[in-house]
Design a protein around this motif. Structure first.
Motif, PDB file in Angstrom:
ATOM      1  N   ASP A 118      20.208  26.839  83.742  1.00 60.14           N
ATOM      2  CA  ASP A 118      18.945  26.095  83.622  1.00 60.14           C
ATOM      3  C   ASP A 118      18.229  25.909  84.964  1.00 60.14           C
ATOM      4  O   ASP A 118      17.314  25.095  85.055  1.00 60.14           O
ATOM      5  CB  ASP A 118      19.179  24.735  82.947  1.00 60.14           C
ATOM      6  N   ARG A 119      18.599  26.653  85.978  1.00 62.90           N
ATOM      7  CA  ARG A 119      17.866  26.564  87.242  1.00 62.90           C
ATOM      8  C   ARG A 119      16.515  27.249  87.128  1.00 62.90           C
ATOM      9  O   ARG A 119      16.410  28.343  86.538  1.00 62.90           O
ATOM     10  CB  ARG A 119      18.626  27.268  88.364  1.00 62.90           C
ATOM     11  N   ALA A 120      15.513  26.645  87.781  1.00 65.85           N
ATOM     12  CA  ALA A 120      14.176  27.244  87.767  1.00 65.85           C
ATOM     13  C   ALA A 120      14.213  28.648  88.377  1.00 65.85           C
ATOM     14  O   ALA A 120      13.615  29.591  87.854  1.00 65.85           O
ATOM     15  CB  ALA A 120      13.215  26.350  88.539  1.00 65.85           C
ATOM     16  N   ILE A 121      14.960  28.803  89.461  1.00 69.33           N
ATOM     17  CA  ILE A 121      14.942  30.088  90.174  1.00 69.33           C
ATOM     18  C   ILE A 121      15.645  31.198  89.377  1.00 69.33           C
ATOM     19  O   ILE A 121      15.466  32.383  89.666  1.00 69.33           O
ATOM     20  CB  ILE A 121      15.575  29.934  91.584  1.00 69.33           C
ATOM     21  N   HIS A 181      26.749  29.444  83.792  1.00 68.57           N
ATOM     22  CA  HIS A 181      26.122  30.062  84.971  1.00 68.57           C
ATOM     23  C   HIS A 181      25.916  31.554  84.745  1.00 68.57           C
ATOM     24  O   HIS A 181      26.597  32.170  83.924  1.00 68.57           O
ATOM     25  CB  HIS A 181      27.013  29.898  86.215  1.00 68.57           C
ATOM     26  N   ALA A 204      26.579  32.123  91.975  1.00 62.96           N
ATOM     27  CA  ALA A 204      26.583  31.569  90.617  1.00 62.96           C
ATOM     28  C   ALA A 204      25.358  30.671  90.470  1.00 62.96           C
ATOM     29  O   ALA A 204      25.204  29.701  91.216  1.00 62.96           O
ATOM     30  CB  ALA A 204      27.857  30.777  90.389  1.00 62.96           C
ATOM     31  N   VAL A 205      24.485  31.027  89.549  1.00 63.89           N
ATOM     32  CA  VAL A 205      23.246  30.264  89.352  1.00 63.89           C
ATOM     33  C   VAL A 205      23.299  29.622  87.969  1.00 63.89           C
ATOM     34  O   VAL A 205      23.430  30.338  86.963  1.00 63.89           O
ATOM     35  CB  VAL A 205      22.016  31.205  89.448  1.00 63.89           C
ATOM     36  N   ALA A 206      23.227  28.310  87.917  1.00 63.76           N
ATOM     37  CA  ALA A 206      23.283  27.620  86.625  1.00 63.76           C
ATOM     38  C   ALA A 206      22.176  28.151  85.717  1.00 63.76           C
ATOM     39  O   ALA A 206      21.076  28.455  86.188  1.00 63.76           O
ATOM     40  CB  ALA A 206      23.145  26.121  86.826  1.00 63.76           C
ATOM     41  N   ARG A 239       7.731  24.414  96.207  1.00 64.62           N
ATOM     42  CA  ARG A 239       8.950  23.918  96.845  1.00 64.62           C
ATOM     43  C   ARG A 239       8.951  24.117  98.351  1.00 64.62           C
ATOM     44  O   ARG A 239       9.857  23.669  99.038  1.00 64.62           O
ATOM     45  CB  ARG A 239      10.176  24.592  96.218  1.00 64.62           C
ATOM     46  N   TYR A 246      29.177  20.729  92.338  1.00 63.94           N
ATOM     47  CA  TYR A 246      29.189  21.769  93.383  1.00 63.94           C
ATOM     48  C   TYR A 246      29.877  21.313  94.668  1.00 63.94           C
ATOM     49  O   TYR A 246      29.718  20.307  95.166  1.00 63.94           O
ATOM     50  CB  TYR A 246      27.746  22.202  93.689  1.00 63.94           C
ATOM     51  N   LEU A 277      19.327  25.212  96.602  1.00 62.45           N
ATOM     52  CA  LEU A 277      20.511  25.066  97.457  1.00 62.45           C
ATOM     53  C   LEU A 277      21.713  25.596  96.689  1.00 62.45           C
ATOM     54  O   LEU A 277      21.875  25.294  95.503  1.00 62.45           O
ATOM     55  CB  LEU A 277      20.714  23.573  97.757  1.00 62.45           C
ATOM     56  N   ALA A 278      22.535  26.411  97.351  1.00 56.70           N
ATOM     57  CA  ALA A 278      23.697  26.990  96.665  1.00 56.70           C
ATOM     58  C   ALA A 278      24.918  26.967  97.562  1.00 56.70           C
ATOM     59  O   ALA A 278      24.810  27.088  98.785  1.00 56.70           O
ATOM     60  CB  ALA A 278      23.392  28.429  96.258  1.00 56.70           C
ATOM     61  N   SER A 279      26.077  26.786  96.945  1.00 59.97           N
ATOM     62  CA  SER A 279      27.312  26.932  97.722  1.00 59.97           C
ATOM     63  C   SER A 279      28.293  27.888  97.043  1.00 59.97           C
ATOM     64  O   SER A 279      29.282  28.275  97.644  1.00 59.97           O
ATOM     65  CB  SER A 279      27.972  25.571  97.954  1.00 59.97           C
ATOM     66  N   TRP A 280      28.032  28.264  95.808  1.00 58.05           N
ATOM     67  CA  TRP A 280      28.930  29.189  95.115  1.00 58.05           C
ATOM     68  C   TRP A 280      28.500  30.632  95.428  1.00 58.05           C
ATOM     69  O   TRP A 280      28.003  31.363  94.562  1.00 58.05           O
ATOM     70  CB  TRP A 280      28.905  28.931  93.603  1.00 58.05           C
ATOM     71  N   LEU A 312      16.923  19.534  97.574  1.00 61.43           N
ATOM     72  CA  LEU A 312      17.579  18.836  96.458  1.00 61.43           C
ATOM     73  C   LEU A 312      16.655  17.818  95.795  1.00 61.43           C
ATOM     74  O   LEU A 312      17.027  17.163  94.832  1.00 61.43           O
ATOM     75  CB  LEU A 312      18.849  18.137  96.942  1.00 61.43           C
TER      76      LEU A 312
HETATM   77  C1  FMN Z   1      26.164  21.100  97.783  1.00 59.89           C
HETATM   78  C2  FMN Z   1      25.475  21.679  96.611  1.00 59.89           C
HETATM   79  C3  FMN Z   1      25.704  22.990  96.260  1.00 59.89           C
HETATM   80  C4  FMN Z   1      25.080  23.565  95.155  1.00 59.89           C
HETATM   81  N1  FMN Z   1      25.347  24.853  94.783  1.00 59.89           N
HETATM   82  C5  FMN Z   1      24.803  25.369  93.658  1.00 59.89           C
HETATM   83  C6  FMN Z   1      25.119  26.685  93.245  1.00 59.89           C
HETATM   84  O1  FMN Z   1      25.853  27.423  93.881  1.00 59.89           O
HETATM   85  N2  FMN Z   1      24.558  27.134  92.100  1.00 59.89           N
HETATM   86  C7  FMN Z   1      23.709  26.365  91.351  1.00 59.89           C
HETATM   87  O2  FMN Z   1      23.226  26.815  90.317  1.00 59.89           O
HETATM   88  N3  FMN Z   1      23.369  25.113  91.742  1.00 59.89           N
HETATM   89  C8  FMN Z   1      23.907  24.608  92.875  1.00 59.89           C
HETATM   90  N4  FMN Z   1      23.589  23.339  93.261  1.00 59.89           N
HETATM   91  C9  FMN Z   1      22.616  22.548  92.480  1.00 59.89           C
HETATM   92  C10 FMN Z   1      21.195  22.889  92.864  1.00 59.89           C
HETATM   93  O3  FMN Z   1      21.016  23.137  94.224  1.00 59.89           O
HETATM   94  C11 FMN Z   1      20.179  21.815  92.519  1.00 59.89           C
HETATM   95  O4  FMN Z   1      20.539  21.123  91.416  1.00 59.89           O
HETATM   96  C12 FMN Z   1      18.895  22.539  92.318  1.00 59.89           C
HETATM   97  O5  FMN Z   1      18.280  22.735  93.548  1.00 59.89           O
HETATM   98  C13 FMN Z   1      17.928  21.930  91.362  1.00 59.89           C
HETATM   99  O6  FMN Z   1      17.052  22.977  91.033  1.00 59.89           O
HETATM  100  P1  FMN Z   1      16.338  23.053  89.644  1.00 59.89           P
HETATM  101  O7  FMN Z   1      15.066  22.323  89.844  1.00 59.89           O
HETATM  102  O8  FMN Z   1      16.173  24.488  89.372  1.00 59.89           O
HETATM  103  O9  FMN Z   1      17.255  22.417  88.643  1.00 59.89           O
HETATM  104  C14 FMN Z   1      24.216  22.772  94.374  1.00 59.89           C
HETATM  105  C15 FMN Z   1      23.973  21.441  94.744  1.00 59.89           C
HETATM  106  C16 FMN Z   1      24.612  20.892  95.829  1.00 59.89           C
HETATM  107  C17 FMN Z   1      24.352  19.467  96.156  1.00 59.89           C
END
Ligand code: FMN
Length: 575
Positions: free
Chosen positions: A469-472, A545, A465-467, A509, A575, A448-451, A500
């Motif tokens: 440490d994200r799996a993807i 990120h 913007a992808v953190a 997933r 986020y 899920l992303a909003s940035w 989430l």
């Molecule tokens: C509303 C909302 C928006 C989000 N947007 C982002 C985003 O733009 N980039 C990002 O890296 N994570 C974002 N996240 C966090 C990830 O969606 C969430 O932590 C992720 O799915 C966990 O994946 P992982 O198993 O790779 O850590 C957001 C979370 C929320 C609740």
């Protein structure tokens, strides 16, 4: 100095070129190398580089992958009579460079093999016949005549425990094998196109060198004592000639940043020409994605005092179970004993087993570690079959889970420390709600992303913007394809809730989610308002990120009158 390509049908080709006085490169070009090992993630193939240095005596530096047997020997014997080779310098014994050592020695048994003590020991097991050998240490030299004096530099863990570099004083060429390499297969002999090679150079560093950052810095300190370096004759990819200072500088900067990590995980593996080192690399990569440092140690070649010191200060310990049988059982058992004695209750632990029946069993060790108060950072990984891409993904995600446990408190503290007014003001930045989905081979990911922001008209492109440490994140490298699913106002809660969830390492997933396959192979969510098919063009790094810029190839809206879900926040520290 014109490169001569020799093509064959199955996209294995050879290229040879004189790169310096008395020095010839023999490059085995593997255009379609499968994405079997994690560091091949960018799918640009690879090369295995070998070199001939001719003074009064002649040395061959490294060989090639065994799949090049015929091509390599045809090429080599076209360049030199094997009887004229006096030395075979082994930079390290990993099979992609030393796969043909046994063949060389069969054809030319008079050759003296030069390598580190550990490399010669590994080779004795590999070659299985007596050979003339010369063990070299840091600072030792080998005079080939005509000013070609090779000076050796100890470079353990780059990325195998037995690695040495060789510096030819005559041509100021540094032979580095895996270090300063990249998996990039093009006819370009050199690194003239810096922009084109940069993503692969970085990805390769992240996968193989970041988990050994402290070893990189130590080796570079030893390299500083050599003369100037004009050429880096690496073992994979284009040879460095145009950007030597820049590209070596990057290793130094990245490794310094990595070595500053507050917490370190000790990762123990066995360089057994099997899977243990590959699996441990995937776990290490997952850990370093979270900003936690990694120190990798080969159980076979470990110094007991160093192991003791490392484990006592480590925040976590990962162990790839060694084989119960085999020539190194004594050493590995001793090292396991040292690890056990040095662990303490505040640590996290993760175990993996890669050969099933032959391995030291996981459970007794896990029980002992639990009794000592250690917490499991990820469930034990037990691999019975040949590892697949999915296995490596599972390992990487397990490593990330462990790293996230170690950084959780620090991240919460950091977020809480933000000035309240600033935090509220920052929170007024808002975006839409999207789900990124990707499928690459037999691995997939979603987030899920909003940035997300449109960034160009021509071509149509946007950034997300992808953190780190994200799996993807691993599926969003330059050239990767994915889908951006745009969520619909009033119809997104179920998708948001699903994506989430905390997924287990390697978990699918998309289970229970209605999807269709996009033309680029990634899943389109049935309930999305619209989707875009995208390809990653470039990535910009920030502290936490990756800003991933992608161009969009095609897309569709399923409910033309509906609106995009908007995400309003109150604070800027999440986020
Ligand atoms: C509303 C909302 C928006 C989000 N947007 C982002 C985003 O733009 N980039 C990002 O890296 N994570 C974002 N996240 C966090 C990830 O969606 C969430 O932590 C992720 O799915 C966990 O994946 P992982 O198993 O790779 O850590 C957001 C979370 C929320 C609740």
């Amino acid at each position: 100095m014109v490169a001569t390509p020799i093509k064959t049908e199955n996209r294995l080709t050879m290229q040879t070129s004189v790169i310096a006085e008395g020095t010839t490169a023999i490059r085995s070009l593997d255009w379609d190398r499968d994405r079997f090992d994690i560091e091949f993630g960018l799918q640009n193939g690879t090369t295995y580089n070998s070199y001939i240095i001719r003074g009064e005596k002649t040395a061959l530096v490294d060989t090639s992958h065994e799949k090049f047997r015929e091509l390599y020997f045809n090429t080599l014997t076209g360049l030199i009579d094997l009887k004229e080779i006096d030395y075979l310098v082994i930079s390290h014994t990993e099979p992609d460079h030393s796969g043909l050592v046994r063949d060389v020695l069969e054809k030319a048994p008079h050759i003296t093999v030069v390598g580190s003590k550990v490399a010669i020991k590994f080779l004795e097991e590999l070659v299985n016949r007596p050979f003339t050998q010369e063990i070299v240490k840091n600072g030792d030299t080998l005079d080939l005549g005509n000013d070609h004096v090779l000076e050796f530099v100890n470079a353990p863990n780059l990325h195998w425990p037995d690695t040495i570099f060789s510096y030819d004083r005559a041509t100021q060429t540094l032979f580095t094998c895996d270090a300063f390499g990249l998996h990039y297969c093009k006819d370009d002999l050199y690194d003239e196109d810096l922009q084109a090679i940069s993503p692969d150079y970085r990805f390769y560093y992240d996968c193989l060198m970041a988990p050994n950052a402290r070893s990189v810095l130590s080796a570079m300190k030893r390299m500083d004592k050599l003369g100037e370096v004009q050429l880096v004759a690496n073992g994979h990819g284009p040879i460095l000639q145009h950007n030597v200072a820049e590209l070596m500088g990057r290793y130094r900067d990245w490794s310094k940043a990595q070595a500053k990590a507050e917490k370190v995980v000790a990762v123990f593996y066995v360089s057994d020409y099997g899977w243990s080192d590959r699996l441990s690399q995937a776990i290490a990569r997952g850990i370093t994605k979270t900003g936690v440092g990694v120190d990798m140690v080969d159980l076979k070649a470990a110094d007991q005092q160093e192991v003791q010191e490392l484990v006592s200060r480590a925040a976590g310990v990962v162990i790839g179970m060694p084989s119960l049988s085999g020539p190194n059982t004594k050493e590995t058992t001793a090292t396991l004993g040292t690890i056990l004695a040095a662990t303490h209750g505040k640590q996290f632990v993760g175990l993996f087993e890669s050969y099933g029946d032959d391995d030291e069993p996981i459970d007794p060790l896990l029980n002992k570690l639990r009794d000592a108060g250690l917490t499991e950072g990820f469930p034990a990984i037990r691999i019975k079959d040949t590892p697949s891409e999915a296995t490596y993904q599972l390992c990487e995600e397990a490593g990330t889970d462990l790293g996230q446990l170690l950084t959780r408190d620090r991240n919460i503290k950091q977020r809480k420390s933000l000035d309240t007014d600033l935090n509220k003001a920052m929170g007024r930045l808002s975006g839409g709600l999207y789900i990124l989905t990707a499928q690459k081979g037999d691995v997939n990911g979603a987030m899920l992303a909003s940035w997300v922001t449109q960034a160009s008209f021509e071509p149509l492109g946007f950034t997300v913007a992808v953190a780190k440490d994200r799996a993807i994140e691993s599926l969003m490298q330059v050239g990767d394809r994915f889908v951006l699913n745009i969520l619909e106002e009033g119809n997104y809660q179920h998708l948001m809730k699903h994506f989430l969830k905390r997924f287990k390492p390697g978990e699918d997933r998309f289970a229970g989610i209605n999807t269709q396959k996009a033309e680029n192979g990634s899943p389109i969510l049935g309930d999305a308002l619209a989707y875009l098919e995208c390809e990653v063009v470039s990535r910009m790094e920030t502290s936490d990120h990756w800003i991933v810029y992608s161009k969009v190839d095609r897309g569709r809206v399923s409910h033309p009158d509906a609106l995009t879900a908007v995400h309003h926040r109150k604070v800027g520290n999440y986020y």
